[in-house]
Scaffold this motif. Sequence first.
Motif, PDB file in Angstrom:
ATOM      1  N   LEU A 207      68.612  -7.547  53.373  1.00 46.37           N
ATOM      2  CA  LEU A 207      68.892  -6.302  53.862  1.00 46.37           C
ATOM      3  C   LEU A 207      71.032  -6.505  53.702  1.00 46.37           C
ATOM      4  O   LEU A 207      71.400  -5.500  53.060  1.00 46.37           O
ATOM      5  CB  LEU A 207      68.876  -6.091  55.585  1.00 46.37           C
ATOM      6  CG  LEU A 207      68.971  -4.681  56.185  1.00 46.37           C
ATOM      7  CD1 LEU A 207      69.066  -3.576  55.332  1.00 46.37           C
ATOM      8  CD2 LEU A 207      68.781  -4.733  57.119  1.00 46.37           C
ATOM      9  N   VAL A 208      71.389  -7.635  53.907  1.00 51.49           N
ATOM     10  CA  VAL A 208      72.367  -7.521  54.851  1.00 51.49           C
ATOM     11  C   VAL A 208      73.484  -7.594  52.765  1.00 51.49           C
ATOM     12  O   VAL A 208      74.242  -7.076  52.725  1.00 51.49           O
ATOM     13  CB  VAL A 208      73.184  -9.249  55.060  1.00 51.49           C
ATOM     14  CG1 VAL A 208      75.089  -8.696  54.792  1.00 51.49           C
ATOM     15  CG2 VAL A 208      72.922  -8.610  56.702  1.00 51.49           C
ATOM     16  N   ALA A 209      72.762  -8.146  51.998  1.00 52.83           N
ATOM     17  CA  ALA A 209      73.169  -8.517  50.456  1.00 52.83           C
ATOM     18  C   ALA A 209      73.040  -7.470  49.295  1.00 52.83           C
ATOM     19  O   ALA A 209      73.947  -6.605  49.336  1.00 52.83           O
ATOM     20  CB  ALA A 209      72.018  -9.095  49.723  1.00 52.83           C
ATOM     21  N   ALA A 210      72.268  -6.072  50.161  1.00 50.19           N
ATOM     22  CA  ALA A 210      71.426  -4.879  49.660  1.00 50.19           C
ATOM     23  C   ALA A 210      72.801  -3.830  49.737  1.00 50.19           C
ATOM     24  O   ALA A 210      73.076  -2.810  49.165  1.00 50.19           O
ATOM     25  CB  ALA A 210      70.411  -4.239  50.115  1.00 50.19           C
ATOM     26  N   ALA A 211      73.190  -4.592  51.349  1.00 46.05           N
ATOM     27  CA  ALA A 211      74.331  -3.501  51.788  1.00 46.05           C
ATOM     28  C   ALA A 211      75.542  -3.417  51.020  1.00 46.05           C
ATOM     29  O   ALA A 211      76.605  -2.904  50.521  1.00 46.05           O
ATOM     30  CB  ALA A 211      74.476  -3.583  53.636  1.00 46.05           C
ATOM     31  N   ILE A 212      75.737  -4.760  50.546  1.00 50.08           N
ATOM     32  CA  ILE A 212      77.340  -5.294  49.784  1.00 50.08           C
ATOM     33  C   ILE A 212      76.515  -5.026  48.863  1.00 50.08           C
ATOM     34  O   ILE A 212      77.821  -4.396  47.587  1.00 50.08           O
ATOM     35  CB  ILE A 212      77.473  -6.716  50.633  1.00 50.08           C
ATOM     36  CG1 ILE A 212      77.536  -7.365  51.518  1.00 50.08           C
ATOM     37  CG2 ILE A 212      78.434  -7.322  49.638  1.00 50.08           C
ATOM     38  CD1 ILE A 212      76.805  -8.563  52.209  1.00 50.08           C
TER      39      ILE A 212
ATOM     40  N   VAL B 182      76.135   4.624  55.171  1.00 55.57           N
ATOM     41  CA  VAL B 182      74.525   3.847  56.579  1.00 55.57           C
ATOM     42  C   VAL B 182      73.108   2.930  55.683  1.00 55.57           C
ATOM     43  O   VAL B 182      72.810   3.774  54.461  1.00 55.57           O
ATOM     44  CB  VAL B 182      74.014   4.893  57.024  1.00 55.57           C
ATOM     45  CG1 VAL B 182      74.853   5.548  58.506  1.00 55.57           C
ATOM     46  CG2 VAL B 182      73.469   6.158  56.764  1.00 55.57           C
ATOM     47  N   VAL B 183      72.849   1.976  55.484  1.00 55.43           N
ATOM     48  CA  VAL B 183      72.104   1.314  55.388  1.00 55.43           C
ATOM     49  C   VAL B 183      71.090   1.277  56.271  1.00 55.43           C
ATOM     50  O   VAL B 183      71.135   0.810  57.325  1.00 55.43           O
ATOM     51  CB  VAL B 183      72.725   0.224  55.501  1.00 55.43           C
ATOM     52  CG1 VAL B 183      71.493  -0.769  54.847  1.00 55.43           C
ATOM     53  CG2 VAL B 183      73.826  -0.211  53.987  1.00 55.43           C
ATOM     54  N   LEU B 184      70.065   2.141  55.956  1.00 48.51           N
ATOM     55  CA  LEU B 184      68.610   1.707  56.981  1.00 48.51           C
ATOM     56  C   LEU B 184      67.377   1.257  56.653  1.00 48.51           C
ATOM     57  O   LEU B 184      67.470   1.195  55.698  1.00 48.51           O
ATOM     58  CB  LEU B 184      68.115   3.286  56.664  1.00 48.51           C
ATOM     59  CG  LEU B 184      68.792   4.382  57.408  1.00 48.51           C
ATOM     60  CD1 LEU B 184      69.925   4.879  56.486  1.00 48.51           C
ATOM     61  CD2 LEU B 184      67.809   5.772  57.773  1.00 48.51           C
ATOM     62  N   ALA B 185      66.600   0.279  58.080  1.00 51.44           N
ATOM     63  CA  ALA B 185      66.122  -1.209  58.114  1.00 51.44           C
ATOM     64  C   ALA B 185      65.003  -0.415  58.985  1.00 51.44           C
ATOM     65  O   ALA B 185      65.164   0.020  60.151  1.00 51.44           O
ATOM     66  CB  ALA B 185      66.944  -1.806  58.007  1.00 51.44           C
ATOM     67  N   ALA B 186      64.038  -0.700  58.053  1.00 47.77           N
ATOM     68  CA  ALA B 186      62.567  -0.748  58.930  1.00 47.77           C
ATOM     69  C   ALA B 186      60.949  -1.322  58.235  1.00 47.77           C
ATOM     70  O   ALA B 186      61.671  -2.060  56.875  1.00 47.77           O
ATOM     71  CB  ALA B 186      62.404   1.087  59.671  1.00 47.77           C
TER      72      ALA B 186
ATOM     73  N   GLN C 275      76.657   9.665  52.892  1.00 49.14           N
ATOM     74  CA  GLN C 275      75.902   8.454  52.271  1.00 49.14           C
ATOM     75  C   GLN C 275      74.732   7.164  52.467  1.00 49.14           C
ATOM     76  O   GLN C 275      75.497   6.694  53.485  1.00 49.14           O
ATOM     77  CB  GLN C 275      77.005   7.854  51.603  1.00 49.14           C
ATOM     78  CG  GLN C 275      78.029   8.101  50.173  1.00 49.14           C
ATOM     79  CD  GLN C 275      79.732   7.612  49.897  1.00 49.14           C
ATOM     80  OE1 GLN C 275      79.315   6.492  49.504  1.00 49.14           O
ATOM     81  NE2 GLN C 275      80.528   8.008  50.190  1.00 49.14           N
ATOM     82  N   ALA C 276      73.608   6.747  52.150  1.00 48.91           N
ATOM     83  CA  ALA C 276      72.961   6.565  53.136  1.00 48.91           C
ATOM     84  C   ALA C 276      72.147   5.554  51.223  1.00 48.91           C
ATOM     85  O   ALA C 276      71.843   6.774  50.902  1.00 48.91           O
ATOM     86  CB  ALA C 276      71.822   7.016  53.235  1.00 48.91           C
ATOM     87  N   ILE C 277      71.554   4.432  51.688  1.00 50.23           N
ATOM     88  CA  ILE C 277      71.089   3.922  51.762  1.00 50.23           C
ATOM     89  C   ILE C 277      69.419   3.212  51.964  1.00 50.23           C
ATOM     90  O   ILE C 277      69.398   3.788  53.550  1.00 50.23           O
ATOM     91  CB  ILE C 277      70.878   2.683  50.092  1.00 50.23           C
ATOM     92  CG1 ILE C 277      71.343   1.957  51.872  1.00 50.23           C
ATOM     93  CG2 ILE C 277      71.808   3.449  49.362  1.00 50.23           C
ATOM     94  CD1 ILE C 277      71.640  -0.098  50.636  1.00 50.23           C
ATOM     95  N   TYR C 278      68.078   2.668  51.737  1.00 47.49           N
ATOM     96  CA  TYR C 278      67.081   2.205  52.595  1.00 47.49           C
ATOM     97  C   TYR C 278      66.862   0.803  51.968  1.00 47.49           C
ATOM     98  O   TYR C 278      66.736   0.904  50.805  1.00 47.49           O
ATOM     99  CB  TYR C 278      66.805   3.239  52.904  1.00 47.49           C
ATOM    100  CG  TYR C 278      64.771   3.391  51.923  1.00 47.49           C
ATOM    101  CD1 TYR C 278      63.954   2.615  51.935  1.00 47.49           C
ATOM    102  CD2 TYR C 278      65.316   3.932  51.249  1.00 47.49           C
ATOM    103  CE1 TYR C 278      63.383   2.493  50.880  1.00 47.49           C
ATOM    104  CE2 TYR C 278      64.553   4.957  50.142  1.00 47.49           C
ATOM    105  CZ  TYR C 278      63.125   3.903  50.248  1.00 47.49           C
ATOM    106  OH  TYR C 278      62.381   3.613  49.141  1.00 47.49           O
ATOM    107  N   GLN C 279      66.690   0.009  53.403  1.00 46.15           N
ATOM    108  CA  GLN C 279      65.999  -0.768  52.698  1.00 46.15           C
ATOM    109  C   GLN C 279      64.434  -1.332  53.463  1.00 46.15           C
ATOM    110  O   GLN C 279      64.593  -1.257  54.886  1.00 46.15           O
ATOM    111  CB  GLN C 279      66.816  -2.154  53.144  1.00 46.15           C
ATOM    112  CG  GLN C 279      66.300  -3.758  51.714  1.00 46.15           C
ATOM    113  CD  GLN C 279      66.583  -4.149  51.356  1.00 46.15           C
ATOM    114  OE1 GLN C 279      66.950  -3.647  49.735  1.00 46.15           O
ATOM    115  NE2 GLN C 279      66.578  -5.791  50.619  1.00 46.15           N
ATOM    116  N   GLN C 280      63.041  -1.631  52.915  1.00 44.91           N
ATOM    117  CA  GLN C 280      61.745  -2.310  53.811  1.00 44.91           C
ATOM    118  C   GLN C 280      62.062  -3.430  54.145  1.00 44.91           C
ATOM    119  O   GLN C 280      62.390  -4.341  53.855  1.00 44.91           O
ATOM    120  CB  GLN C 280      60.924  -1.986  53.133  1.00 44.91           C
ATOM    121  CG  GLN C 280      59.439  -1.908  53.566  1.00 44.91           C
ATOM    122  CD  GLN C 280      58.340  -1.699  52.996  1.00 44.91           C
ATOM    123  OE1 GLN C 280      58.383  -2.234  51.786  1.00 44.91           O
ATOM    124  NE2 GLN C 280      57.414  -1.545  53.894  1.00 44.91           N
TER     125      GLN C 280
END
Length: 247
Positions: free
Chosen positions: A74-79, A34-38, A57-62
Amino acid sequence: MSNNIQDKVVVITGASSGLGEATARHLASLGAKVVLAARRADRLGQIVAEIQAQGGQAIYQQVDVTDLAQMQALVAAAIQTFGRIDVLVNNAGLMSIAPMAALKVDEWDRMIDINVKGVLYGIAAALPEFQKQNSGHFINIASVAGIKVFSPGGTVYSGTKFAVRAISEGLRHEVGANIRTTTIEPGAVDSELKLGSSHEASANAVKDFYKIAIPASAVARAIAYAIEQPAEVDINEIVLRPTAQEF
């Protein structure tokens, strides 16, 4: 036996609380990456640490969903982290309830920016990747207020959620046979959404109405149901309400 969620890369906006947080935790427990964004990075960091502590498994992006470049990043970070993106949950939302005559024009603008443009920017960021992969799944969070106009007070909010349904259906038709599109239309769900009104009488009415709210985990399970279907099955719409909710 695979649950069809295991190892899928799921990006979730509005993931610092409410439906987004519940969905991230639930999907991670089922083996999704999961990739969490907010916007609240501190809160995202805390949730990601808790998911990781439980073996997920998780990462986040502001991210501010009203900024296309941030959604693309955000999409680039997930990839970059997980190698692909399988599902985008467009969940970030704002509900500012007030009569039209109160002329809360700034709040109308914010709702349009977050609820409509935010969803469009998510689509713009993920669609090229889904097309490249020839697979992918959009899950857009609308509302029962996108089925029936919630007035007085919710007229503009309803307008944004009707828009989400229209965009989702047109998207479904346009993307062809390999990309799935699901619209989730919740009723009263316990989240911070109910705190979005600055108009005092409306805010009090919303808080009173939300006494019947169901937990955010109910929506997380609906999202998981849509994702876990075989690739050839596209759950297009799920409406869920508290049993006690009339509207």
